[in-house]
Design an enzyme around this catalytic site. Sequence first.
Site, PDB file in Angstrom:
ATOM      1  N   TYR A  28     -57.570  73.831 -28.408  1.00 55.27           N
ATOM      2  CA  TYR A  28     -58.905  73.228 -28.540  1.00 55.27           C
ATOM      3  C   TYR A  28     -59.000  71.963 -27.694  1.00 55.27           C
ATOM      4  O   TYR A  28     -59.903  71.817 -26.855  1.00 55.27           O
ATOM      5  CB  TYR A  28     -59.206  72.914 -30.013  1.00 55.27           C
ATOM      6  CG  TYR A  28     -60.351  71.928 -30.207  1.00 55.27           C
ATOM      7  CD1 TYR A  28     -61.647  72.236 -29.801  1.00 55.27           C
ATOM      8  CD2 TYR A  28     -60.127  70.676 -30.797  1.00 55.27           C
ATOM      9  CE1 TYR A  28     -62.696  71.327 -29.973  1.00 55.27           C
ATOM     10  CE2 TYR A  28     -61.163  69.770 -30.973  1.00 55.27           C
ATOM     11  CZ  TYR A  28     -62.445  70.093 -30.558  1.00 55.27           C
ATOM     12  OH  TYR A  28     -63.473  69.189 -30.721  1.00 55.27           O
TER      13      TYR A  28
ATOM     14  N   THR B 151     -64.333  64.712 -27.487  1.00 53.77           N
ATOM     15  CA  THR B 151     -63.562  64.362 -28.680  1.00 53.77           C
ATOM     16  C   THR B 151     -62.401  63.438 -28.336  1.00 53.77           C
ATOM     17  O   THR B 151     -61.869  63.493 -27.221  1.00 53.77           O
ATOM     18  CB  THR B 151     -63.021  65.650 -29.343  1.00 53.77           C
ATOM     19  OG1 THR B 151     -61.996  65.301 -30.268  1.00 53.77           O
ATOM     20  CG2 THR B 151     -62.412  66.609 -28.326  1.00 53.77           C
ATOM     21  N   ASP B 152     -61.982  62.644 -29.312  1.00 53.43           N
ATOM     22  CA  ASP B 152     -60.807  61.782 -29.105  1.00 53.43           C
ATOM     23  C   ASP B 152     -59.528  62.626 -28.977  1.00 53.43           C
ATOM     24  O   ASP B 152     -58.490  62.124 -28.543  1.00 53.43           O
ATOM     25  CB  ASP B 152     -60.665  60.763 -30.242  1.00 53.43           C
ATOM     26  CG  ASP B 152     -60.484  61.383 -31.625  1.00 53.43           C
ATOM     27  OD1 ASP B 152     -60.486  62.626 -31.761  1.00 53.43           O
ATOM     28  OD2 ASP B 152     -60.333  60.606 -32.598  1.00 53.43           O
ATOM     29  N   GLU B 153     -59.606  63.925 -29.342  1.00 55.50           N
ATOM     30  CA  GLU B 153     -58.397  64.765 -29.305  1.00 55.50           C
ATOM     31  C   GLU B 153     -57.916  65.012 -27.882  1.00 55.50           C
ATOM     32  O   GLU B 153     -56.775  65.426 -27.672  1.00 55.50           O
ATOM     33  CB  GLU B 153     -58.642  66.082 -30.060  1.00 55.50           C
ATOM     34  CG  GLU B 153     -59.017  65.811 -31.497  1.00 55.50           C
ATOM     35  CD  GLU B 153     -58.975  67.013 -32.427  1.00 55.50           C
ATOM     36  OE1 GLU B 153     -58.230  67.957 -32.161  1.00 55.50           O
ATOM     37  OE2 GLU B 153     -59.710  66.976 -33.425  1.00 55.50           O
TER      38      GLU B 153
ATOM     39  N   LYS C  84     -61.296  71.154 -24.306  1.00 56.02           N
ATOM     40  CA  LYS C  84     -62.254  70.046 -24.231  1.00 56.02           C
ATOM     41  C   LYS C  84     -61.885  69.086 -23.095  1.00 56.02           C
ATOM     42  O   LYS C  84     -62.757  68.554 -22.412  1.00 56.02           O
ATOM     43  CB  LYS C  84     -62.305  69.283 -25.566  1.00 56.02           C
ATOM     44  CG  LYS C  84     -62.865  70.066 -26.739  1.00 56.02           C
ATOM     45  CD  LYS C  84     -64.333  70.444 -26.581  1.00 56.02           C
ATOM     46  CE  LYS C  84     -65.268  69.258 -26.715  1.00 56.02           C
ATOM     47  NZ  LYS C  84     -66.700  69.697 -26.706  1.00 56.02           N
TER      48      LYS C  84
HETATM   49  P1  NAD Z   1     -69.484  73.356 -34.986  1.00 53.25           P
HETATM   50  O1  NAD Z   1     -68.304  74.267 -34.864  1.00 53.25           O
HETATM   51  O2  NAD Z   1     -69.995  72.987 -36.336  1.00 53.25           O
HETATM   52  O3  NAD Z   1     -70.723  73.993 -34.196  1.00 53.25           O
HETATM   53  C1  NAD Z   1     -70.615  74.545 -32.916  1.00 53.25           C
HETATM   54  C2  NAD Z   1     -71.973  75.162 -32.554  1.00 53.25           C
HETATM   55  O4  NAD Z   1     -71.887  75.668 -31.213  1.00 53.25           O
HETATM   56  C3  NAD Z   1     -72.374  76.332 -33.460  1.00 53.25           C
HETATM   57  O5  NAD Z   1     -73.733  76.231 -33.807  1.00 53.25           O
HETATM   58  C4  NAD Z   1     -72.127  77.571 -32.584  1.00 53.25           C
HETATM   59  O6  NAD Z   1     -72.951  78.664 -32.893  1.00 53.25           O
HETATM   60  C5  NAD Z   1     -72.427  77.004 -31.188  1.00 53.25           C
HETATM   61  N1  NAD Z   1     -71.749  77.746 -30.122  1.00 53.25           N
HETATM   62  C6  NAD Z   1     -70.441  78.084 -30.059  1.00 53.25           C
HETATM   63  N2  NAD Z   1     -70.195  78.774 -28.937  1.00 53.25           N
HETATM   64  C7  NAD Z   1     -71.369  78.852 -28.262  1.00 53.25           C
HETATM   65  C8  NAD Z   1     -71.765  79.426 -27.016  1.00 53.25           C
HETATM   66  N3  NAD Z   1     -70.887  80.080 -26.246  1.00 53.25           N
HETATM   67  N4  NAD Z   1     -73.047  79.302 -26.614  1.00 53.25           N
HETATM   68  C9  NAD Z   1     -73.945  78.650 -27.397  1.00 53.25           C
HETATM   69  N5  NAD Z   1     -73.641  78.110 -28.590  1.00 53.25           N
HETATM   70  C10 NAD Z   1     -72.366  78.204 -29.014  1.00 53.25           C
HETATM   71  O7  NAD Z   1     -69.120  72.082 -34.125  1.00 53.25           O
HETATM   72  P2  NAD Z   1     -69.303  70.523 -34.441  1.00 53.25           P
HETATM   73  O8  NAD Z   1     -68.254  70.072 -35.350  1.00 53.25           O
HETATM   74  O9  NAD Z   1     -70.733  70.263 -34.745  1.00 53.25           O
HETATM   75  O10 NAD Z   1     -68.960  69.913 -33.006  1.00 53.25           O
HETATM   76  C11 NAD Z   1     -69.973  69.759 -32.018  1.00 53.25           C
HETATM   77  C12 NAD Z   1     -69.375  69.159 -30.772  1.00 53.25           C
HETATM   78  O11 NAD Z   1     -68.776  67.893 -31.090  1.00 53.25           O
HETATM   79  C13 NAD Z   1     -68.258  70.016 -30.159  1.00 53.25           C
HETATM   80  O12 NAD Z   1     -68.377  69.979 -28.766  1.00 53.25           O
HETATM   81  C14 NAD Z   1     -66.976  69.323 -30.617  1.00 53.25           C
HETATM   82  O13 NAD Z   1     -65.946  69.514 -29.684  1.00 53.25           O
HETATM   83  C15 NAD Z   1     -67.422  67.877 -30.677  1.00 53.25           C
HETATM   84  N6  NAD Z   1     -66.702  67.023 -31.639  1.00 53.25           N
HETATM   85  C16 NAD Z   1     -66.648  67.369 -32.954  1.00 53.25           C
HETATM   86  C17 NAD Z   1     -66.004  66.520 -33.855  1.00 53.25           C
HETATM   87  C18 NAD Z   1     -65.949  66.832 -35.335  1.00 53.25           C
HETATM   88  O14 NAD Z   1     -65.309  66.076 -36.076  1.00 53.25           O
HETATM   89  N7  NAD Z   1     -66.606  67.858 -35.828  1.00 53.25           N
HETATM   90  C19 NAD Z   1     -65.414  65.334 -33.399  1.00 53.25           C
HETATM   91  C20 NAD Z   1     -65.490  65.025 -32.044  1.00 53.25           C
HETATM   92  C21 NAD Z   1     -66.151  65.871 -31.173  1.00 53.25           C
HETATM   93  P1  TYD Z   2     -59.518  69.115 -39.356  1.00 56.03           P
HETATM   94  O1  TYD Z   2     -60.660  68.861 -40.272  1.00 56.03           O
HETATM   95  O2  TYD Z   2     -59.170  70.528 -39.020  1.00 56.03           O
HETATM   96  O3  TYD Z   2     -59.811  68.263 -38.032  1.00 56.03           O
HETATM   97  P2  TYD Z   2     -58.833  67.948 -36.753  1.00 56.03           P
HETATM   98  O4  TYD Z   2     -57.677  68.844 -36.810  1.00 56.03           O
HETATM   99  O5  TYD Z   2     -59.740  68.275 -35.605  1.00 56.03           O
HETATM  100  O6  TYD Z   2     -58.487  66.502 -36.859  1.00 56.03           O
HETATM  101  O7  TYD Z   2     -58.221  68.450 -39.955  1.00 56.03           O
HETATM  102  C1  TYD Z   2     -58.181  67.059 -40.257  1.00 56.03           C
HETATM  103  C2  TYD Z   2     -56.791  66.736 -40.755  1.00 56.03           C
HETATM  104  O8  TYD Z   2     -56.584  67.408 -42.000  1.00 56.03           O
HETATM  105  C3  TYD Z   2     -55.702  67.220 -39.816  1.00 56.03           C
HETATM  106  O9  TYD Z   2     -54.640  66.263 -39.773  1.00 56.03           O
HETATM  107  C4  TYD Z   2     -55.218  68.511 -40.450  1.00 56.03           C
HETATM  108  C5  TYD Z   2     -55.444  68.276 -41.942  1.00 56.03           C
HETATM  109  N1  TYD Z   2     -55.759  69.489 -42.703  1.00 56.03           N
HETATM  110  C6  TYD Z   2     -55.027  69.798 -43.880  1.00 56.03           C
HETATM  111  O10 TYD Z   2     -54.119  69.068 -44.289  1.00 56.03           O
HETATM  112  N2  TYD Z   2     -55.354  70.936 -44.565  1.00 56.03           N
HETATM  113  C7  TYD Z   2     -56.349  71.781 -44.145  1.00 56.03           C
HETATM  114  O11 TYD Z   2     -56.590  72.826 -44.799  1.00 56.03           O
HETATM  115  C8  TYD Z   2     -57.087  71.445 -42.964  1.00 56.03           C
HETATM  116  C9  TYD Z   2     -58.188  72.347 -42.468  1.00 56.03           C
HETATM  117  C10 TYD Z   2     -56.755  70.291 -42.275  1.00 56.03           C
END
Ligand code: NAD
Ligand code: TYD
Length: 332
Positions: A147, A123-125, A151
Site C-alpha cells: 500500500y 499518506t504519512d506511510e 502511494k
Molecule cells: P476508503 O478505502 O474509505 O475509500 C476509497 C474510495 O475510493 C472508495 O469510495 C472506493 O470505491 C474508491 N475507489 C477505489 N478504487 C477506485 C478506482 N479505481 N476508481 C475510482 N474510485 C475508486 O479510503 P479513505 O480511507 O477514505 O482514504 C482516502 C484517501 O486518503 C486514499 O488515497 C488514502 O491513501 C488516503 N489516506 C487515508 C488515510 C486514512 O487514515 N484513512 C490516511 C492518510 C491518507
Molecule cells: P489500520 O487502521 O489498519 O491503519 P494503518 O495500518 O494504515 O496504520 O491499523 C492501525 C494500527 O492498528 C496498526 O498499527 C495496525 C493495528 N491493528 C490491530 O492491532 N488490529 C487490527 O485488527 C487492525 C486492523 C489494525
Amino acid sequence: MRLLVTGGCGFIGSNFVRHVLREHAEDEVLNLDKLTYAGNPENLREVEGDPRYRFQRGDICEEEDVAQAFAWEPEAVLNFAAETHVDRSIASPEAFVRTDVLGTFRLLRAAQERGVRYVQISTDEVYGSIPEGSFREDSPLQPNSPYAASKAGADLLVRSYVMTYGLDAVIVRSSNNYGPYQYPEKVIPLFVTNLLEGRKVPLYGEGKNVRDWLFVEDNCRAIDLVLRRGETGEIYNVGGGQEKSNLALTRSILEIMGMGEECIQYVPDRPGHDLRYSVDCSKIRSLGWRPFTDFEGGLRETVRWYRENEDWWRPIKNGEFRRYYLERYGDI
Ligand code: NAD
Ligand code: TYD
C-alpha cells in the site's frame, strides 16, 4: 470552484464532499467513484439532493471514465480514490498498484492536458517508520507495505508532472484519520463495532505500534486549505499531534465503552508492521492550519456515531466484510 473529487464515496472523500458543500456555497462537486467494497453511496445520501453535487460511477484507471469526468470541466481535481488497507495490500497487492499508481497517472495526464489544478491525497506511510522524531516533507520515501509503496509511486508521478510538464499540483500527506463513515476494517471502527457486537478486538503483536490520530474533519480542513492556498509543487504533512500506542488506543476505546481488558485478543503481528509514524506539520501550520479536535473528544464522538448508526455498519459487517474477517480471525 468546480471540483472533481475521486473516491468521494469512501471515508475521507465523503467527509470532504460534505465539508466543501457546507463551507463553500459557490462550490460544485462531481464525485467519480468505482464503488469498490470500500465505496458506499450511503456515505453521501444527505447531499444527493443538492443541485451542486453529482455522481459518476467510474474507474480512475479507465481513460474513458476519466475523460467523461473531465468533460464536466472541473477547475481542480482531488484524488482520494485508492485501495487503502495495508492488510489487504499484503494479501492482494495488485489492485493497489493498479488503482494507486496507474489511476493516479491517468488523472495526472488528464489534468495536464486540460490545465487543471491537481491535489493528491497521500499518506504519512510513504516515509516508512521512524523510532523517534518526525518526518519532514523532504525526508526520504521508505515505504514498507505494498500500500505505502503504491502511494509513494503515485507521489513520485505527481512530482514528475510538476517538474516535466509544469502541472499545477500539490500533495497532502496525512497521518491516520478516524471519525464517522470509516469502513470497519480499520482499527478504530473495527474495534468499536466488534465490541458493540459482543466480540473481542484483535490486537496485533503486543500493541506497541504507535499511530498519530487525526480527526477526519481536521484533515478535510487541511485539504481544503491546500487546495486553495497550497503552492504548486509543494508537499504538506498533516498530523493530529496525538500519538498513541495501539494498546493505549484500545484501552481508551474499552474505557469509553465501559468494557475491560478481557475483550482484547492478542493475535499474530502484521508482517512488515511499521512501528511508528510521525510527521512534522510546521509547513501547513504556517498556512494557518491546526487540528481542532482533541483525541479523547474525537474518539468519544466516533464511538457515539457508531453506536447511533448501526444501520450503516451492520450491513457492511454482515456482507463483504464477513468473509474477509472470518478468513483472518475465525470467530474472534
Ligand atoms: P476508503 O478505502 O474509505 O475509500 C476509497 C474510495 O475510493 C472508495 O469510495 C472506493 O470505491 C474508491 N475507489 C477505489 N478504487 C477506485 C478506482 N479505481 N476508481 C475510482 N474510485 C475508486 O479510503 P479513505 O480511507 O477514505 O482514504 C482516502 C484517501 O486518503 C486514499 O488515497 C488514502 O491513501 C488516503 N489516506 C487515508 C488515510 C486514512 O487514515 N484513512 C490516511 C492518510 C491518507
Ligand atoms: P489500520 O487502521 O489498519 O491503519 P494503518 O495500518 O494504515 O496504520 O491499523 C492501525 C494500527 O492498528 C496498526 O498499527 C495496525 C493495528 N491493528 C490491530 O492491532 N488490529 C487490527 O485488527 C487492525 C486492523 C489494525
